[in-house]
Design an enzyme around this catalytic site. Sequence first.
Site, PDB file in Angstrom:
ATOM      1  N   ASP A  56       0.921  -0.873   0.547  1.00 61.08           N
ATOM      2  CA  ASP A  56       0.149   0.229   0.174  1.00 61.08           C
ATOM      3  C   ASP A  56       0.586   1.288   0.013  1.00 61.08           C
ATOM      4  O   ASP A  56       1.448   1.510   1.105  1.00 61.08           O
ATOM      5  CB  ASP A  56      -0.835  -0.128   0.859  1.00 61.08           C
ATOM      6  CG  ASP A  56      -1.604   1.372   1.564  1.00 61.08           C
ATOM      7  OD1 ASP A  56      -1.950   2.456   0.574  1.00 61.08           O
ATOM      8  OD2 ASP A  56      -2.919   1.670   2.165  1.00 61.08           O
TER       9      ASP A  56
ATOM     10  N   GLU B 115      -1.441  10.758   0.777  1.00 65.46           N
ATOM     11  CA  GLU B 115      -2.528   9.989   1.051  1.00 65.46           C
ATOM     12  C   GLU B 115      -2.757   9.301   2.820  1.00 65.46           C
ATOM     13  O   GLU B 115      -4.201   9.831   3.577  1.00 65.46           O
ATOM     14  CB  GLU B 115      -2.652   9.097   0.418  1.00 65.46           C
ATOM     15  CG  GLU B 115      -4.008   8.345  -0.130  1.00 65.46           C
ATOM     16  CD  GLU B 115      -3.869   6.749   0.981  1.00 65.46           C
ATOM     17  OE1 GLU B 115      -5.482   6.219   0.618  1.00 65.46           O
ATOM     18  OE2 GLU B 115      -3.359   6.812   1.625  1.00 65.46           O
ATOM     19  N   GLU B 116      -1.807   8.875   3.072  1.00 65.29           N
ATOM     20  CA  GLU B 116      -2.002   8.371   4.164  1.00 65.29           C
ATOM     21  C   GLU B 116      -2.733   9.208   5.887  1.00 65.29           C
ATOM     22  O   GLU B 116      -3.132   8.861   6.393  1.00 65.29           O
ATOM     23  CB  GLU B 116      -0.622   7.308   5.269  1.00 65.29           C
ATOM     24  CG  GLU B 116      -0.667   6.645   3.728  1.00 65.29           C
ATOM     25  CD  GLU B 116      -1.543   5.126   3.789  1.00 65.29           C
ATOM     26  OE1 GLU B 116      -2.495   5.694   4.830  1.00 65.29           O
ATOM     27  OE2 GLU B 116      -0.975   4.545   3.046  1.00 65.29           O
TER      28      GLU B 116
ATOM     29  N   HIS C 117      -1.202  -2.457   6.721  1.00 62.58           N
ATOM     30  CA  HIS C 117      -0.229  -1.473   7.358  1.00 62.58           C
ATOM     31  C   HIS C 117       0.529  -2.000   8.486  1.00 62.58           C
ATOM     32  O   HIS C 117       0.707  -2.233   9.376  1.00 62.58           O
ATOM     33  CB  HIS C 117      -1.852  -0.369   8.235  1.00 62.58           C
ATOM     34  CG  HIS C 117      -1.752   0.441   7.321  1.00 62.58           C
ATOM     35  ND1 HIS C 117      -2.256   1.855   7.420  1.00 62.58           N
ATOM     36  CD2 HIS C 117      -1.740   0.443   5.672  1.00 62.58           C
ATOM     37  CE1 HIS C 117      -2.764   2.800   7.193  1.00 62.58           C
ATOM     38  NE2 HIS C 117      -3.052   1.995   5.242  1.00 62.58           N
TER      39      HIS C 117
END
EC number: 3.4.11.-
Length: 371
Positions: A193, A225-226, A337
């Site tokens: 990811d 993004e995170e 994650h």
Amino acid sequence: MTSSPDCNQPAGQAEALLAHLRRLTDLDAPTGFEEPVLRYMSEQLGSFCEQVEHDVRGNVYASLAGTTADALRIMITAHADEIGFLVTSVLADGFLRFTRLGHPTEMVLPGQRVRVHTASGSLEGVIGVKPGHVLAASEARTVPPVSEQYIDIGATSQAEAVEWGIEPGTPVTFHGPLTATAHPQRYFGKAVDNRAGCACLLELAKRLRQKRPEAHLEFVVVVEEEIGLRGAEVATRRVQPDVVIAIDTVPSGGTPDLRPDELPWQIGGGPLLKVRETKGLSTHGPLRNLFRRVADEQGIPYQLIVDTAGITDATSAQQASGDVAAMTIGLARRYSHSAAELFDLRDVSAIVDLIAHTCGAIASRDQLLRT
């Protein structure tokens, strides 16, 4: 939807994707420190696209003109950043306190290997864990809060750690090399990811340069993004696309700790077409239907999904412009994650196939109207 496990992929596509994935997942680029991935993507996209630009925020834009001058503009995006940590302080005995950057899965942290990235290079470390021999029964069943955890880099004192380049704000990432399983198509590692999405961007640029659609294409590598889908909002306002296709990864089911109905899509089942994201995107219906039609015509497997826990850059892109059709194409992956996100390479290749064929099928705004 089609259930065929295979589709007609260009020769060498899977091998090229895997090579990019190995390189991309080997790079360490947590949110706010995405430069290694941005440099790699900029260099690679420059081989296929006519123009590569950057904005101050960090986003990379690579343009490829379509065959028709007044055609629609399609923005295909993937985020560069990975989850990680930031050092908050160096203790007197050389241990490091830290905070989360994004949302790494807290239950897997104790005992996890990490890499600490100083200005002069990376240091190996481990998130400390109290010996099981002295754990109280209640401690053995709980994960300490992040504020009580620490990283051990082998330093003997605060002065030594500082001499090695550690300071508050030093970024940290998981150590998790891309690793093959006994299954020939399944791999795991850190930062799948969304380095998988970045690898798809590169293969799409290569493929669509060879067989250009009518539409103009903008391949965009976005940052941050995170921590709130920030880079994609900036990018959409700059590009002003008619269509946004966000490639990202999605937690999957299929493991013993999930009910079959909790996440009823699995790795190896094909690309994920999002219908709705919890607290996020309601995907553009005509665009989603176009993807489904193309998938059926091309024999590409896909899975419809609703209400995942996360949201993607398509959400911020859709809100940044009042005149855009937005869609998320997802890669199913297990163990979100963590340092060992597991995926099926066939799904990655099918994402490229589906997006490439759909870009070729987008010819007019009439196809996007909700009437």
